[in-house]
Each structure stands twice: as structure tokens, then as C-alpha cells.
Write an enzyme that holds these catalytic residues in place. Sequence first.
Site, PDB file in Angstrom:
ATOM      1  N   TRP A 106       0.839  -1.210   0.000  1.00 41.65           N
ATOM      2  CA  TRP A 106       0.000   0.000   0.000  1.00 41.65           C
ATOM      3  C   TRP A 106       0.870   1.256   0.000  1.00 41.65           C
ATOM      4  O   TRP A 106       0.563   2.238  -0.686  1.00 41.65           O
ATOM      5  CB  TRP A 106      -0.965   0.012   1.175  1.00 41.65           C
ATOM      6  CG  TRP A 106      -1.978  -1.088   1.131  1.00 41.65           C
ATOM      7  CD1 TRP A 106      -2.156  -2.077   2.048  1.00 41.65           C
ATOM      8  CD2 TRP A 106      -2.960  -1.331   0.103  1.00 41.65           C
ATOM      9  NE1 TRP A 106      -3.181  -2.915   1.659  1.00 41.65           N
ATOM     10  CE2 TRP A 106      -3.680  -2.475   0.474  1.00 41.65           C
ATOM     11  CE3 TRP A 106      -3.283  -0.682  -1.096  1.00 41.65           C
ATOM     12  CZ2 TRP A 106      -4.722  -2.998  -0.310  1.00 41.65           C
ATOM     13  CZ3 TRP A 106      -4.314  -1.189  -1.879  1.00 41.65           C
ATOM     14  CH2 TRP A 106      -5.021  -2.338  -1.479  1.00 41.65           C
ATOM     15  N   ASP A 174      -1.528   6.845   6.417  1.00 41.10           N
ATOM     16  CA  ASP A 174      -2.587   5.884   6.102  1.00 41.10           C
ATOM     17  C   ASP A 174      -2.800   5.046   7.362  1.00 41.10           C
ATOM     18  O   ASP A 174      -1.911   4.297   7.778  1.00 41.10           O
ATOM     19  CB  ASP A 174      -2.113   5.008   4.927  1.00 41.10           C
ATOM     20  CG  ASP A 174      -3.151   3.997   4.472  1.00 41.10           C
ATOM     21  OD1 ASP A 174      -4.155   3.797   5.177  1.00 41.10           O
ATOM     22  OD2 ASP A 174      -2.936   3.390   3.399  1.00 41.10           O
ATOM     23  N   LYS A 198     -11.934  -1.773   7.396  1.00 47.74           N
ATOM     24  CA  LYS A 198     -11.057  -2.585   8.233  1.00 47.74           C
ATOM     25  C   LYS A 198     -11.543  -2.519   9.683  1.00 47.74           C
ATOM     26  O   LYS A 198     -11.864  -3.524  10.281  1.00 47.74           O
ATOM     27  CB  LYS A 198      -9.611  -2.104   8.142  1.00 47.74           C
ATOM     28  CG  LYS A 198      -9.101  -1.858   6.717  1.00 47.74           C
ATOM     29  CD  LYS A 198      -8.819  -3.141   5.963  1.00 47.74           C
ATOM     30  CE  LYS A 198      -8.657  -2.964   4.467  1.00 47.74           C
ATOM     31  NZ  LYS A 198      -7.519  -2.214   4.009  1.00 47.74           N
TER      32      LYS A 198
HETATM   33  C1  LIG Z   1      -7.038  -1.848   2.593  1.00 45.38           C
HETATM   34  C2  LIG Z   1      -5.989  -0.804   2.572  1.00 45.38           C
HETATM   35  C3  LIG Z   1      -5.899   0.138   1.544  1.00 45.38           C
HETATM   36  C4  LIG Z   1      -6.830   0.125   0.343  1.00 45.38           C
HETATM   37  O1  LIG Z   1      -8.078   0.529   0.735  1.00 45.38           O
HETATM   38  P1  LIG Z   1      -9.273   0.805  -0.302  1.00 45.38           P
HETATM   39  O2  LIG Z   1     -10.307   1.376   0.610  1.00 45.38           O
HETATM   40  O3  LIG Z   1      -9.627  -0.505  -0.910  1.00 45.38           O
HETATM   41  O4  LIG Z   1      -8.786   1.782  -1.304  1.00 45.38           O
HETATM   42  C5  LIG Z   1      -4.930   1.102   1.621  1.00 45.38           C
HETATM   43  N1  LIG Z   1      -4.078   1.157   2.670  1.00 45.38           N
HETATM   44  C6  LIG Z   1      -4.119   0.268   3.674  1.00 45.38           C
HETATM   45  C7  LIG Z   1      -3.157   0.367   4.806  1.00 45.38           C
HETATM   46  C8  LIG Z   1      -5.083  -0.737   3.655  1.00 45.38           C
HETATM   47  O5  LIG Z   1      -5.145  -1.627   4.664  1.00 45.38           O
END
Ligand SMILES: *Cc1c(COP(=O)(O)O)cnc(C)c1O
Length: 368
Positions: A106, A174, A198
Site C-alpha cells: 500500500w 494511512d 477494516k
Molecule cells: C485496505 C488498505 C488500503 C486500500 O483501501 P481501499 O479502501 O480498498 O482503497 C490502503 N491502505 C491500507 C493500509 C489498507 O489496509
Amino acid sequence: MRVYNFSAGPSALPLPVLEKAAAEMTDACGTGQSVMEMSHRSGDFKPIIEKTEALLRELMGIPSGYKVLFLQGGASLQFSMIPLNLAAGEPGTGKKRAVYVETGVWAKKAAEEAAKFADAVTLASSKDRAYAYIPEAPAPDPGDAYYHITLNNTIVGTKWTSLPETGAVPLAADISSCILSEPLDVSKFGVLYAGAQKNLGPAGTTVVIIREDLLGRAPSWTPALLRYDIHAKEGSMYNTPPCYGIYILGLVLEWLKARGGVNAMAEENRKKAALFYDYLESSRNFRSPVEKPCRSLMNIPFVPAETGPERRSALEARFVREAAAAGLVNLAGHRLVGGMRASIYNAMPIDGVKALIQFMETFEKTIG
Ligand SMILES: *Cc1c(COP(=O)(O)O)cnc(C)c1O
């Protein structure tokens, strides 16, 4: 029968949240409507979004100089919005430099997307050891637009245990897979973002927390829907927000508050993770591929100690299949890294972790 769901996302939601949503499905709060049917500008929906924001501010301790936005497009759209809003230039003028630390898939995607709008520079990477650790990174330049990290790496199962020193350069993070899992000092950050699926609620809502002085820096050519300042000015209602997702997020936050808030959650999460890591340490047949100081509390990958690739993949397939038959689902690792992974977000009770360990102890007896 409810299963124990170890999915990395979309992931398990607390049962009381689902039950409350079910009870309110056709008539929410005496309005005679489902939340899905409400006008987002109505007096029925307004208290829902306001309550959700107030609870998030309270639970995360978000200071007053920050805006909370409820957007769409997932965490992935933030990979574009952050560079677009904070580092992109007017035509003919230079893009600003933005720095990234590559701690997994990511993080790498975020930097690749940023390169379209910014002079994106990767300061450090842990790719040399399959992202199994958090690397040391040099300090940013004082003129950098921002410094981006992925606080918890969902796929490889690492987390930052201390924040980098960035001086006056805004820290962007993030926090998709660790938001509300442990206390976080929001005042240390310029921008935080998390896809809801999540640890917050259903897919479709993205939470962005941004320091107010960072608003209004987007170049004039930025599409309106991608501008933080417009979303902030309109209270996340420039266009129709993800209303139902925001409502479920509000129910999750109410549940979390009733459980004692983030500190209580963190204590529970540390207990759950310790139980599982301790088991992996003692196991002769499974191990954690992640270096000890930076192991995630939320996403715990594990691999068979077995090294022969064919036997290993057959064993993994049998493990995932038999676990699912025992009511322990979604234990396959991410398709890019293989192995197994147990995601144990806030909604996973400690009994789920105990059930998994018990299953693995029994499974180990079948390995010759
Ligand atoms: C799941 C995830 C993403 C991607 O998320 P989307 O909502 O599908 O764009 C990005 N960064 C992290 C750390 C993730 O766990």
C-alpha cells in the site's frame, strides 16, 4: 451460526452493531424510514452525521484545528488526493517534493500515485527483507510538502512503533488498518486517512482528518470533488455522502465507547495479539515472518515452518480449508504474499483468537 471472521477487509463488525442496524432497518429512530432512504440534507440524517463526527472526535481526541471529512473512493483515492491537494502545482509552475517511506504494497502504491502530481521521493524502503521491518529514514527537507507513512501495514503485518521526526513538514499517514486500535496523538499529524472497511464499518466510507492550515492548497485545475477545502466547507455534503456507511460507523463508535473507548480497546488488542504471537513463538510448525519490534497488533501473517514449496502450499490450502470448516474463515494470506494471515481488528473477540489457537494446536498434530 456466526463464524469467527479473520478477513483483512471488509472485515467483521461487532454483532450488537449489526443487530441494532437490523432492528432499525425499516424505521430508524421513529422516522418511519430506513437510513438508506433519507435525504442527506434532511433533519433526520443531520443528527446521524453530527453524532458520528462528535463521537470520532471524542474517541480519537481530535483537536479543534482539524476537520473530519467523510468521503468515498477508499484509502486508494487518498493516495491521489493528498499529493493533488498538498504538492501539485499550477500549470507551468513546479510540483513540490513529497517524501514517502515504502513499508509495503500500500505504501508503494501511494508513492506511485503521488508521482503523477508531485515530485515523489521514496526516502527509505524495507523491500530488501520482504517488508518484514520498518526502515530508518533520513529527515525530510524543510520545504517538503509532506511526509507520508503507512502506520500499519495490513498485508505484511508490521507497524510503526514510533513516529518519524519531520520538523515543520506535515506528517501524512494511512491508518486504514489501525485507526482506533490504540491511542494516537492526532496533533502530530497533518493528514490522517482510513478506509472504513477494516476497523470502522462497511466499505464505501473513507475518513479523512486534516489540519485546517493545509486546506486551500490545491491548484486551480483540481476537480471539485477531489478538493479537501470544498468537502470541508460543505461539511462532507458537497455531493451525497455515503449516508448508510456513516450511520453504521456511528453505531461502531457507540459500541467502542461503551466498551471503554480506545484505551480499553488497546489493552484488549495487545492481549489478543500477545496470545497469538506467543503461540507462534512456541509452535514447531508455524512462525511469524515479521521482525519482532514492529509486529502489528491488527494483522498477523504466519507461515508453515515447512520449507519445501510444494508441501508448503498444499499445507496452507489444507489449513485454510479445514479452518473454514471449523468456523474460522478468511485465513488465507494476501494473494501477493501467500501464507496465512489472521486479522484481529477491534471487533474480533479474544475468544476468536483462542479458538484459532486451539484449532492450530489440533492441526499441528496432523502434520507429520
Ligand atoms: C485496505 C488498505 C488500503 C486500500 O483501501 P481501499 O479502501 O480498498 O482503497 C490502503 N491502505 C491500507 C493500509 C489498507 O489496509
